[in-house]
Design an enzyme around this catalytic site. Structure first.
Site, PDB file in Angstrom:
ATOM      1  N   HIS A  23      59.300  83.791  -5.291  1.00 37.62           N
ATOM      2  CA  HIS A  23      59.915  85.128  -5.185  1.00 37.62           C
ATOM      3  C   HIS A  23      59.824  85.883  -6.508  1.00 37.62           C
ATOM      4  CE1 HIS A  23      62.465  84.147  -1.359  1.00 37.62           C
ATOM      5  NE2 HIS A  23      61.162  84.044  -1.158  1.00 37.62           N
ATOM      6  N   HIS A  31      55.134  79.447   5.443  1.00 44.79           N
ATOM      7  CA  HIS A  31      55.573  79.596   6.838  1.00 44.79           C
ATOM      8  C   HIS A  31      54.736  78.740   7.780  1.00 44.79           C
ATOM      9  CE1 HIS A  31      58.136  83.512   6.505  1.00 44.79           C
ATOM     10  NE2 HIS A  31      58.392  82.659   5.543  1.00 44.79           N
ATOM     11  N   ASN A  39      58.279  86.493  10.686  1.00 45.18           N
ATOM     12  CA  ASN A  39      56.857  86.772  10.445  1.00 45.18           C
ATOM     13  C   ASN A  39      56.406  88.173  10.834  1.00 45.18           C
ATOM     14  OD1 ASN A  39      56.547  84.174   9.478  1.00 45.18           O
ATOM     15  ND2 ASN A  39      55.894  83.346  11.465  1.00 45.18           N
ATOM     16  N   ARG A  53      53.222  83.084   0.855  1.00 50.94           N
ATOM     17  CA  ARG A  53      54.287  82.999   1.875  1.00 50.94           C
ATOM     18  C   ARG A  53      53.726  82.510   3.214  1.00 50.94           C
ATOM     19  NH1 ARG A  53      57.278  87.559   5.085  1.00 50.94           N
ATOM     20  NH2 ARG A  53      59.258  86.548   5.598  1.00 50.94           N
TER      21      ARG A  53
HETATM   22  C1  HEM Z   1      64.279  79.082  -0.186  1.00 48.40           C
HETATM   23  C2  HEM Z   1      64.222  79.628   1.009  1.00 48.40           C
HETATM   24  C3  HEM Z   1      63.495  80.907   1.273  1.00 48.40           C
HETATM   25  C4  HEM Z   1      63.971  81.976   1.941  1.00 48.40           C
HETATM   26  C5  HEM Z   1      65.352  82.090   2.596  1.00 48.40           C
HETATM   27  C6  HEM Z   1      62.964  82.991   1.890  1.00 48.40           C
HETATM   28  C7  HEM Z   1      63.079  84.231   2.476  1.00 48.40           C
HETATM   29  C8  HEM Z   1      62.222  85.286   2.244  1.00 48.40           C
HETATM   30  C9  HEM Z   1      62.416  86.630   2.735  1.00 48.40           C
HETATM   31  C10 HEM Z   1      63.550  87.097   3.627  1.00 48.40           C
HETATM   32  C11 HEM Z   1      61.401  87.379   2.244  1.00 48.40           C
HETATM   33  C12 HEM Z   1      61.187  88.870   2.462  1.00 48.40           C
HETATM   34  C13 HEM Z   1      60.553  89.150   3.811  1.00 48.40           C
HETATM   35  C14 HEM Z   1      60.592  90.643   4.073  1.00 48.40           C
HETATM   36  O1  HEM Z   1      61.687  91.150   4.277  1.00 48.40           O
HETATM   37  O2  HEM Z   1      59.527  91.279   4.013  1.00 48.40           O
HETATM   38  C15 HEM Z   1      60.554  86.521   1.464  1.00 48.40           C
HETATM   39  C16 HEM Z   1      59.417  86.927   0.813  1.00 48.40           C
HETATM   40  C17 HEM Z   1      58.570  86.070   0.162  1.00 48.40           C
HETATM   41  N1  HEM Z   1      58.676  84.688   0.116  1.00 48.40           N
HETATM   42 FE1  HEM Z   1      60.291  83.615   0.630  1.00 48.40          FE
HETATM   43  N2  HEM Z   1      61.882  82.525   1.211  1.00 48.40           N
HETATM   44  C18 HEM Z   1      62.158  81.248   0.816  1.00 48.40           C
HETATM   45  C19 HEM Z   1      61.289  80.390   0.146  1.00 48.40           C
HETATM   46  C20 HEM Z   1      59.990  80.703  -0.150  1.00 48.40           C
HETATM   47  C21 HEM Z   1      58.979  79.755  -0.550  1.00 48.40           C
HETATM   48  C22 HEM Z   1      59.184  78.249  -0.629  1.00 48.40           C
HETATM   49  C23 HEM Z   1      57.844  80.465  -0.787  1.00 48.40           C
HETATM   50  C24 HEM Z   1      56.492  79.966  -1.202  1.00 48.40           C
HETATM   51  C25 HEM Z   1      56.282  78.900  -1.918  1.00 48.40           C
HETATM   52  C26 HEM Z   1      58.157  81.849  -0.574  1.00 48.40           C
HETATM   53  C27 HEM Z   1      57.306  82.889  -0.796  1.00 48.40           C
HETATM   54  C28 HEM Z   1      57.623  84.218  -0.578  1.00 48.40           C
HETATM   55  C29 HEM Z   1      56.810  85.318  -1.057  1.00 48.40           C
HETATM   56  C30 HEM Z   1      55.577  85.207  -1.946  1.00 48.40           C
HETATM   57  C31 HEM Z   1      57.407  86.483  -0.574  1.00 48.40           C
HETATM   58  C32 HEM Z   1      56.875  87.911  -0.722  1.00 48.40           C
HETATM   59  C33 HEM Z   1      55.962  88.183   0.456  1.00 48.40           C
HETATM   60  C34 HEM Z   1      55.193  89.502   0.398  1.00 48.40           C
HETATM   61  O3  HEM Z   1      55.325  90.254  -0.563  1.00 48.40           O
HETATM   62  O4  HEM Z   1      54.445  89.752   1.354  1.00 48.40           O
HETATM   63  N3  HEM Z   1      59.445  81.964  -0.153  1.00 48.40           N
HETATM   64  N4  HEM Z   1      61.058  85.246   1.490  1.00 48.40           N
END
Ligand code: HEM
Ligand SMILES: *[C@@H]1O[C@H](CO)[C@@H](O)[C@H](O)[C@H]1NC(C)=O
Ligand SMILES: *[C@@H]1O[C@H](CO)[C@@H](O)[C@H](O)[C@H]1NC(C)=O
Ligand SMILES: *[C@@H]1O[C@H](CO)[C@@H](O)[C@H](O)[C@H]1NC(C)=O
Length: 304
Positions: free
Chosen positions: A169, A42, A70, A38
């Site tokens: 995700h 970002h 973030n 992530r």
């Molecule tokens: C399509 C649009 C996307 C949206 C709207 C989005 C939004 C989010 C949100 C809101 C979270 C949770 C944050 C929290 O509340 O702690 C999250 C987690 C995460 N996102 Fe996305 N995301 C998107 C695309 C992506 C992409 C392209 C990647 C990487 C290639 C990604 C990788 C991750 C990962 C791995 C997590 C888990 C992070 C953790 O466990 O620390 N996301 N994302």
């Protein structure tokens, strides 16, 4: 342009030192893998993949790190610091923080999903990091399909690549405030998002208070089926109305996105290969190369 093996002569151990730092951290906490994948996303979506996400705020500037998407959810900064220390000890002022983050995301995909790919490198580090830009450029979990497509298109990524990358995700967690919009006061008869499985919604309401903020330290796995394996079960979950975020469930609200979800759900190897390619493409967004930017000595501050 970036090249595979950019450091083969100048710092032959760079990639293995990063891999060792990531593997050591992952052995202690498997949440490091989603955190670093992530973080790379970002970074790339704000001023390109230039390690701007790693810079600390200063007295005069609120950096990306402290933007809403973030802070406090982005994790794994200490792993980048450890990797950078090891690399600086071997080859001072040679390897950029932006490349270290791109390598670390790749190593995370390998550790969490046995997904392997080569990372073109030679990125340089930026000197500007603005929270306002992160707030504006990082897609919101409240986005609908059109907004998601446009957000990725603006970074040269196709709708299909958006669906492919959303498969990240399949690991990691979200804080309650990222999805309580679906659980309380939703604009429908029951007050709950009708596109969310009712039994899953009931479980989530038991876990997440209505007044959750992004600082409420309660998290839920993004993929309820295989929460810590980077695989295609995320897509199966979305098909079963088990997508956690509005933006996850949005992937089945348009016929052509839904077709991509279905294809990814049906074929793990095909998705894994598309994911690797899309990560490489994402890693090339608006990169600095040649004599642009700098090689930061400390990833959290610009060189003096
Ligand atoms: C399509 C649009 C996307 C949206 C709207 C989005 C939004 C989010 C949100 C809101 C979270 C949770 C944050 C929290 O509340 O702690 C999250 C987690 C995460 N996102 Fe996305 N995301 C998107 C695309 C992506 C992409 C392209 C990647 C990487 C290639 C990604 C990788 C991750 C990962 C791995 C997590 C888990 C992070 C953790 O466990 O620390 N996301 N994302
Ligand atoms: C990882 O993937 C490779 C093929 O890319 C395969 O040969 C190997 O058996 C896999 N390892 C695991 C632990 O699944
Ligand atoms: C992305 O959006 C910005 C600001 O709206 C615009 O200046 C830029 O040209 C867009 N980039 C692409 C590739 O669409
Ligand atoms: C779906 O349609 C949109 C808008 O017409 C288009 O931009 C996009 O490329 C299509 N998505 C897929 C996954 O093919």
């Amino acid at each position: 342009d970036l090249q595979i093996g950019f450091y083969n002569t100048s710092c032959p151990t760079a990639e293995s030192l990063v891999q060792q730092a990531v593997a050591a951290a992952f052995a202690n906490n498997s949440g490091i893998a989603p955190g670093l994948i992530r973080m790379h996303f970002h970074d790339c979506f704000v001023r390109g993949c230039d390690a701007s996400v790693l810079l600390d705020s200063t007295a005069n500037n609120t950096a990306e790190k402290d933007a809403i998407p973030n802070n406090p959810s982005l994790r794994g900064f200490e792993v980048i610091t450890a990797a950078k220390s090891a690399v600086e000890a071997a080859c001072p002022q040679t390897v950029s923080c932006a490349d270290i983050l791109a390598f670390a995301a790749r190593d995370s995909a390998n550790l969490a999903g046995n997904i392997t790919y080569q990372v073109p490198s030679g990125r340089r580090d930026g000197t500007v990091s603005l929270a306002s830009e992160a707030n504006a450029q990082i897609p919101s979990p409240l986005f609908n399909a059109t907004q998601l497509i446009n957000s990725f298109a603006n970074k040269t990524l196709t709708a299909d690549e958006m669906v492919t990358l959303s498969g990240a995700h399949s690991i990691g967690v979200a804080h309650c405030s990222s999805f309580t919009n679906r659980l309380y006061n939703f604009n429908s008869g029951s007050g709950i998002d009708p596109t969310l499985s009712p039994s899953y919604a009931a479980l989530l309401r038991n876990t997440c208070p209505a007044n959750s903020t992004r600082f409420t330290p309660i998290t839920v796995s993004l993929d309820i089926i295989t929460p810590s394996v980077l695989d295609n079960m995320y897509y199966t979950g979305v098909q079963l109305t088990l997508g956690l975020l509005t933006s996850d469930q949005a992937l089945v609200t348009e016929a052509n996105l839904s077709a991509a979800v279905k294809a990814n759900a049906m074929n793990l190897t095909a998705w894994a290969s598309k994911f690797a390619q899309a990560m490489v493409k994402m890693g090339q967004i608006e990169v600095l190369t040649g004599t642009q930017g700098e090689i930061r000595t400390n990833c959290s501050v610009v060189n003096s």
